[in-house]
Design a protein around this motif. Sequence first.
Motif, PDB file in Angstrom:
ATOM      1  N   MET A  22       0.828  -1.197   0.000  1.00 41.74           N
ATOM      2  CA  MET A  22       0.000   0.000   0.000  1.00 41.74           C
ATOM      3  C   MET A  22       0.866   1.251   0.000  1.00 41.74           C
ATOM      4  SD  MET A  22      -3.107   0.771  -0.307  1.00 41.74           S
ATOM      5  CE  MET A  22      -4.031   2.321  -0.347  1.00 41.74           C
ATOM      6  N   GLN A  23       2.000   1.214   0.707  1.00 38.94           N
ATOM      7  CA  GLN A  23       2.917   2.355   0.672  1.00 38.94           C
ATOM      8  C   GLN A  23       3.437   2.589  -0.748  1.00 38.94           C
ATOM      9  OE1 GLN A  23       3.585   4.567   3.112  1.00 38.94           O
ATOM     10  NE2 GLN A  23       1.992   3.465   4.214  1.00 38.94           N
ATOM     11  N   ALA A  24       3.676   1.504  -1.476  1.00 39.59           N
ATOM     12  CA  ALA A  24       4.113   1.656  -2.869  1.00 39.59           C
ATOM     13  C   ALA A  24       3.017   2.316  -3.702  1.00 39.59           C
ATOM     14  CB  ALA A  24       4.485   0.290  -3.454  1.00 39.59           C
ATOM     15  N   VAL A  25       1.755   1.934  -3.462  1.00 43.03           N
ATOM     16  CA  VAL A  25       0.631   2.569  -4.156  1.00 43.03           C
ATOM     17  C   VAL A  25       0.600   4.064  -3.854  1.00 43.03           C
ATOM     18  CG1 VAL A  25      -1.886   2.690  -4.294  1.00 43.03           C
ATOM     19  CG2 VAL A  25      -0.775   0.468  -4.240  1.00 43.03           C
ATOM     20  N   LEU A  26       0.730   4.414  -2.561  1.00 43.34           N
ATOM     21  CA  LEU A  26       0.665   5.817  -2.163  1.00 43.34           C
ATOM     22  C   LEU A  26       1.834   6.621  -2.740  1.00 43.34           C
ATOM     23  CD1 LEU A  26      -0.478   5.405   1.541  1.00 43.34           C
ATOM     24  CD2 LEU A  26      -1.871   6.046  -0.429  1.00 43.34           C
ATOM     25  N   LEU A  27       3.006   6.005  -2.814  1.00 39.37           N
ATOM     26  CA  LEU A  27       4.152   6.695  -3.414  1.00 39.37           C
ATOM     27  C   LEU A  27       3.912   6.954  -4.897  1.00 39.37           C
ATOM     28  CD1 LEU A  27       7.277   5.074  -1.737  1.00 39.37           C
ATOM     29  CD2 LEU A  27       6.712   7.496  -1.795  1.00 39.37           C
ATOM     30  N   ALA A  43      -3.243  -5.675  -8.443  1.00 40.21           N
ATOM     31  CA  ALA A  43      -2.438  -6.874  -8.205  1.00 40.21           C
ATOM     32  C   ALA A  43      -2.558  -7.352  -6.765  1.00 40.21           C
ATOM     33  CB  ALA A  43      -0.981  -6.609  -8.551  1.00 40.21           C
ATOM     34  N   MET A  44      -2.859  -6.428  -5.848  1.00 40.64           N
ATOM     35  CA  MET A  44      -2.994  -6.793  -4.436  1.00 40.64           C
ATOM     36  C   MET A  44      -4.289  -7.533  -4.151  1.00 40.64           C
ATOM     37  SD  MET A  44      -1.788  -3.144  -2.865  1.00 40.64           S
ATOM     38  CE  MET A  44      -2.454  -3.461  -1.231  1.00 40.64           C
ATOM     39  N   ALA A  45      -5.310  -7.310  -4.963  1.00 41.70           N
ATOM     40  CA  ALA A  45      -6.662  -7.792  -4.661  1.00 41.70           C
ATOM     41  C   ALA A  45      -6.741  -9.288  -4.321  1.00 41.70           C
ATOM     42  CB  ALA A  45      -7.607  -7.452  -5.806  1.00 41.70           C
ATOM     43  N   PRO A  46      -6.064 -10.181  -5.084  1.00 41.67           N
ATOM     44  CA  PRO A  46      -6.192 -11.617  -4.764  1.00 41.67           C
ATOM     45  C   PRO A  46      -5.647 -11.986  -3.384  1.00 41.67           C
ATOM     46  CG  PRO A  46      -5.307 -11.308  -6.970  1.00 41.67           C
ATOM     47  CD  PRO A  46      -5.277  -9.969  -6.305  1.00 41.67           C
ATOM     48  N   LEU A  47      -4.809 -11.130  -2.801  1.00 43.09           N
ATOM     49  CA  LEU A  47      -4.216 -11.423  -1.502  1.00 43.09           C
ATOM     50  C   LEU A  47      -5.102 -10.965  -0.348  1.00 43.09           C
ATOM     51  CD1 LEU A  47      -0.605 -10.148  -2.307  1.00 43.09           C
ATOM     52  CD2 LEU A  47      -1.446 -12.504  -2.455  1.00 43.09           C
ATOM     53  N   THR A  49      -8.943 -10.233   1.706  1.00 41.68           N
ATOM     54  CA  THR A  49     -10.341 -10.606   1.890  1.00 41.68           C
ATOM     55  C   THR A  49     -11.208  -9.523   1.254  1.00 41.68           C
ATOM     56  OG1 THR A  49     -10.621  -9.396   3.964  1.00 41.68           O
ATOM     57  CG2 THR A  49      -9.740 -11.645   4.115  1.00 41.68           C
ATOM     58  N   PRO A  50     -12.481  -9.818   0.993  1.00 39.40           N
ATOM     59  CA  PRO A  50     -13.352  -8.768   0.433  1.00 39.40           C
ATOM     60  C   PRO A  50     -13.384  -7.504   1.286  1.00 39.40           C
ATOM     61  CG  PRO A  50     -14.402 -10.903   0.202  1.00 39.40           C
ATOM     62  CD  PRO A  50     -13.162 -11.123   1.026  1.00 39.40           C
ATOM     63  N   ALA A  51     -13.408  -7.666   2.615  1.00 39.61           N
ATOM     64  CA  ALA A  51     -13.423  -6.494   3.496  1.00 39.61           C
ATOM     65  C   ALA A  51     -12.133  -5.694   3.356  1.00 39.61           C
ATOM     66  CB  ALA A  51     -13.629  -6.931   4.945  1.00 39.61           C
ATOM     67  N   GLU A  52     -10.988  -6.377   3.282  1.00 39.10           N
ATOM     68  CA  GLU A  52      -9.702  -5.689   3.132  1.00 39.10           C
ATOM     69  C   GLU A  52      -9.622  -4.979   1.779  1.00 39.10           C
ATOM     70  OE1 GLU A  52      -6.748  -8.509   5.820  1.00 39.10           O
ATOM     71  OE2 GLU A  52      -7.169  -9.046   3.733  1.00 39.10           O
ATOM     72  N   GLN A  53     -10.153  -5.642   0.733  1.00 41.08           N
ATOM     73  CA  GLN A  53     -10.169  -5.012  -0.581  1.00 41.08           C
ATOM     74  C   GLN A  53     -10.935  -3.701  -0.544  1.00 41.08           C
ATOM     75  OE1 GLN A  53     -11.424  -7.532  -3.851  1.00 41.08           O
ATOM     76  NE2 GLN A  53     -10.533  -9.334  -2.888  1.00 41.08           N
ATOM     77  N   ALA A  54     -12.097  -3.730   0.122  1.00 42.30           N
ATOM     78  CA  ALA A  54     -12.927  -2.529   0.186  1.00 42.30           C
ATOM     79  C   ALA A  54     -12.238  -1.429   0.974  1.00 42.30           C
ATOM     80  CB  ALA A  54     -14.280  -2.858   0.808  1.00 42.30           C
ATOM     81  N   ARG A  55     -11.628  -1.770   2.124  1.00 41.59           N
ATOM     82  CA  ARG A  55     -10.951  -0.746   2.935  1.00 41.59           C
ATOM     83  C   ARG A  55      -9.825  -0.077   2.148  1.00 41.59           C
ATOM     84  NH1 ARG A  55     -11.175  -4.999   6.842  1.00 41.59           N
ATOM     85  NH2 ARG A  55     -12.938  -4.678   8.256  1.00 41.59           N
ATOM     86  N   LEU A  56      -9.008  -0.895   1.491  1.00 43.92           N
ATOM     87  CA  LEU A  56      -7.904  -0.322   0.724  1.00 43.92           C
ATOM     88  C   LEU A  56      -8.414   0.429  -0.498  1.00 43.92           C
ATOM     89  CD1 LEU A  56      -5.217  -3.140   0.963  1.00 43.92           C
ATOM     90  CD2 LEU A  56      -5.313  -0.996   2.207  1.00 43.92           C
ATOM     91  N   GLY A  57      -9.523  -0.051  -1.070  1.00 45.70           N
ATOM     92  CA  GLY A  57     -10.129   0.656  -2.199  1.00 45.70           C
ATOM     93  C   GLY A  57     -10.594   2.046  -1.805  1.00 45.70           C
ATOM     94  N   ILE A  58     -11.177   2.148  -0.617  1.00 44.03           N
ATOM     95  CA  ILE A  58     -11.622   3.449  -0.117  1.00 44.03           C
ATOM     96  C   ILE A  58     -10.426   4.377   0.049  1.00 44.03           C
ATOM     97  CG2 ILE A  58     -12.669   4.649   1.843  1.00 44.03           C
ATOM     98  CD1 ILE A  58     -14.280   1.963   2.279  1.00 44.03           C
ATOM     99  N   MET A  59      -9.354   3.873   0.689  1.00 41.13           N
ATOM    100  CA  MET A  59      -8.151   4.679   0.868  1.00 41.13           C
ATOM    101  C   MET A  59      -7.595   5.126  -0.484  1.00 41.13           C
ATOM    102  SD  MET A  59      -6.275   2.465   3.854  1.00 41.13           S
ATOM    103  CE  MET A  59      -4.741   3.379   3.669  1.00 41.13           C
ATOM    104  N   PHE A  60      -7.563   4.205  -1.433  1.00 38.02           N
ATOM    105  CA  PHE A  60      -7.026   4.496  -2.759  1.00 38.02           C
ATOM    106  C   PHE A  60      -7.820   5.613  -3.429  1.00 38.02           C
ATOM    107  CE2 PHE A  60      -6.958   3.697  -7.367  1.00 38.02           C
ATOM    108  CZ  PHE A  60      -5.603   3.741  -7.616  1.00 38.02           C
ATOM    109  N   ALA A  70     -14.851   5.970  -3.861  1.00 38.09           N
ATOM    110  CA  ALA A  70     -14.802   5.453  -2.496  1.00 38.09           C
ATOM    111  C   ALA A  70     -16.172   5.008  -2.027  1.00 38.09           C
ATOM    112  CB  ALA A  70     -14.243   6.533  -1.559  1.00 38.09           C
ATOM    113  N   ARG A  71     -17.210   5.735  -2.413  1.00 35.41           N
ATOM    114  CA  ARG A  71     -18.585   5.395  -1.999  1.00 35.41           C
ATOM    115  C   ARG A  71     -18.984   4.000  -2.501  1.00 35.41           C
ATOM    116  NH1 ARG A  71     -23.552   8.148  -0.883  1.00 35.41           N
ATOM    117  NH2 ARG A  71     -25.130   6.507  -0.703  1.00 35.41           N
ATOM    118  N   ARG A  72     -18.544   3.654  -3.694  1.00 32.42           N
ATOM    119  CA  ARG A  72     -18.885   2.324  -4.219  1.00 32.42           C
ATOM    120  C   ARG A  72     -18.306   1.225  -3.340  1.00 32.42           C
ATOM    121  NH1 ARG A  72     -18.251   5.165  -9.138  1.00 32.42           N
ATOM    122  NH2 ARG A  72     -16.060   4.593  -9.352  1.00 32.42           N
ATOM    123  N   TYR A  73     -17.091   1.424  -2.845  1.00 33.16           N
ATOM    124  CA  TYR A  73     -16.490   0.445  -1.937  1.00 33.16           C
ATOM    125  C   TYR A  73     -17.221   0.419  -0.596  1.00 33.16           C
ATOM    126  CZ  TYR A  73     -12.434  -0.384  -4.967  1.00 33.16           C
ATOM    127  OH  TYR A  73     -11.610  -0.758  -6.006  1.00 33.16           O
TER     128      TYR A  73
END
Length: 219
Positions: A22-27, A43-47, A49-60, A70-73
């Motif tokens: 995630m730090q690489a994404v932010l950089l 590329a991170m998504a398969p690693l 859980t659905p909840a983790e995907q949504a949280r990181l998607g919101i941050m992204f 972000a609202r969709r996530y």
Amino acid sequence: DHAWRHVDEGLRLVPTDIGVQMQAVLLDLFVGDTASARRRFEAMAPLLTPAEQARLGIMFELERNNPAGARRYVDRIVGTGSSSSDFLMFGLVYRVTGDRARGDSLLRLRIDALHAEDRRLGYKSTQVASALAHAYSVMGQRDSSVREFARWDSLGGVESRRRMGKEPGWDALRSDPRWEPIIARMDARFQAGREMMRSRLARELPLDSAARAREVRSR
């Protein structure tokens, strides 16, 4: 360059570490390489859980200043695997996308949980004070936000004036005249810590910025 050096080393040691990825994404986002950031994120998504995907998607999406994305996530995850620790972020997203009632209900739940955590920790946590200041600011409750912001400062908290100027949800606090002297102290501590880190990093071998830029563009 120094940030990339440490992220690259982290990915070399533990390629599947989500925090480092995630730090690489932010950089990538920081330097404006949205395409690379998107590739890394997907590329991170398969690693995850659905909840983790949504949280990181919101941050992204928030980092990209795209609250609709972000609202969709949030719609995908809220109530199905989320916890009260998510509700500040969820409430913020609902509010900035026009659903104030739903956002405030989540924010009140988060504030209640934070106050309980505050009591448990003896009212000494800078993290809890900062989260409360942010939650109250998102809800537009200036007095409560300023009170928690001042407590955050009294506990020795540090914060970047520049970051607070960009991060969503701080509008109520930033527009209050009591904000300025508090952020001045916190930003001074932030800058002092930054200079200490720069001094430490100066002892490391410098990286070739041009070579790093070529490597980033080649991905």
